[in-house]
Write a protein that holds these residues in place. Structure first.
Motif, mmCIF file in Angstrom:
data_model
loop_
_atom_site.group_PDB
_atom_site.id
_atom_site.type_symbol
_atom_site.label_atom_id
_atom_site.label_comp_id
_atom_site.label_asym_id
_atom_site.label_seq_id
_atom_site.Cartn_x
_atom_site.Cartn_y
_atom_site.Cartn_z
ATOM 1 N N ASP A 183 11.448 -10.115 -3.407
ATOM 2 C CA ASP A 183 10.532 -9.787 -2.363
ATOM 3 C C ASP A 183 10.482 -10.745 -0.962
ATOM 4 O OD1 ASP A 183 8.130 -8.820 -1.340
ATOM 5 O OD2 ASP A 183 6.970 -9.256 -2.917
ATOM 6 N N LEU A 184 10.640 -12.052 -1.276
ATOM 7 C CA LEU A 184 10.468 -12.703 -0.148
ATOM 8 C C LEU A 184 11.767 -13.250 0.335
ATOM 9 C CD1 LEU A 184 7.927 -15.435 -1.811
ATOM 10 C CD2 LEU A 184 7.655 -13.585 -0.433
ATOM 11 N N ARG A 212 8.999 -5.295 -5.565
ATOM 12 C CA ARG A 212 8.117 -6.177 -5.029
ATOM 13 C C ARG A 212 6.996 -6.800 -6.045
ATOM 14 N NH1 ARG A 212 9.100 -7.049 0.428
ATOM 15 N NH2 ARG A 212 10.475 -5.480 1.332
ATOM 16 N N THR A 264 4.117 -8.759 -1.995
ATOM 17 C CA THR A 264 3.882 -8.028 -0.647
ATOM 18 C C THR A 264 3.644 -6.549 -1.194
ATOM 19 O OG1 THR A 264 6.313 -7.663 -0.380
ATOM 20 C CG2 THR A 264 5.340 -9.633 0.625
ATOM 21 N N ASP A 265 3.071 -5.969 -0.284
ATOM 22 C CA ASP A 265 2.884 -4.536 -0.576
ATOM 23 C C ASP A 265 4.174 -3.675 -0.691
ATOM 24 O OD1 ASP A 265 0.723 -2.187 -0.632
ATOM 25 O OD2 ASP A 265 1.805 -1.683 1.280
ATOM 26 N N PHE A 295 5.802 -2.796 2.449
ATOM 27 C CA PHE A 295 6.107 -3.948 3.410
ATOM 28 C C PHE A 295 7.459 -3.866 3.843
ATOM 29 C CE2 PHE A 295 7.296 -8.189 4.586
ATOM 30 C CZ PHE A 295 5.861 -8.631 5.139
ATOM 31 N N HIS A 334 11.667 -9.067 4.809
ATOM 32 C CA HIS A 334 11.438 -10.292 3.533
ATOM 33 C C HIS A 334 10.879 -11.671 4.295
ATOM 34 C CE1 HIS A 334 13.513 -7.366 1.094
ATOM 35 N NE2 HIS A 334 14.415 -7.319 1.910
ATOM 36 N N PRO A 335 9.575 -11.773 4.007
ATOM 37 C CA PRO A 335 9.054 -13.074 4.702
ATOM 38 C C PRO A 335 9.445 -14.351 4.649
ATOM 39 C CG PRO A 335 7.626 -12.256 3.192
ATOM 40 C CD PRO A 335 8.826 -11.262 3.042
#
Length: 197
Positions: A126-127, A140, A143-144, A147, A150-151
């Protein structure tokens, strides 16, 4: 403590042999590196070999080394790092595996070896966008589902592209372009000559 770490290092080097790319003793910890192609076999040997017996994986995380320590990366950008624990021998180990493809990072899942990494791998996916091949339910987790991006990647914009909010007229969550204006927040510093003295 050093003799215990040296014993662990020699046991790991003996068991893994050529599959071990690097082993480093620093800050009272042993860190080893293996190739992505040997990752599954190395994980099994670390868990099953009687001289090692790393029964537990207590953490797994993704890493983005694109600008690690403000220095551009000269090797693979992404890595997976596992922290292992042997209850039998009372020692710990860090295993680092670099993901070979920066554009589409794919590596084998460690869930067949340590089931506890299930959610850790979902978080890294996810990230960081690291895909764990063979994972039973890779989706994920933080996050949604809609989304984009990948933050935790270092090239992800700090403000993001869209924001979400609940719209009472539509009675659902909607996405819209970010409405926050970029600004630099500098704290006000007050200096007093005789402060604290």
């Amino acid at each position: 403590m050093a003799s215990k770490l040296e014993a662990l290092k020699s046991a790991v080097e003996r068991v893994l042999g050529e599959k071990l790319v690097q082993s480093t003793l620093a800050l009272d910890e042993l860190t080893i590196v293996c190739k992505a192609g040997d990752y599954s076999e190395v994980a099994r040997q670390l868990r099953d070999h009687a001289d090692l017996s790393f029964e537990q994986c207590i953490d797994l995380c993704g890493m983005d080394y694109s600008t690690y320590g403000d220095v551009p990366c000269d090797g693979p950008r992404f890595a997976v790092v596992l922290h292992l624990l042997s209850l039998r021998h009372n020692w710990r180990l860090r295993l680092r595996v670099y993901v070979p493809d920066d554009d589409f990072p794919v590596i084998a899942s460690a869930t067949p070896v340590w089931n506890a990494v299930n959610w850790f791998e979902r978080e890294a996916f996810d990230l960081f966008g690291i895909v764990f091949e063979g994972h039973p339910d890779l989706r994920r987790i933080l996050t949604d589902y809609g989304f984009v991006g990948h933050p935790f990647r270092k090239d992800f914009p700090l403000s993001g592209h869209v924001e979400m909010r609940y719209d009472p007229t539509q009675q659902r969550v909607i996405y819209q372009p970010v409405t926050i204006e970029p600004r630099e927040i500098t704290p006000r510093i007050i200096r007093e000559e005789q402060y604290g003295g």
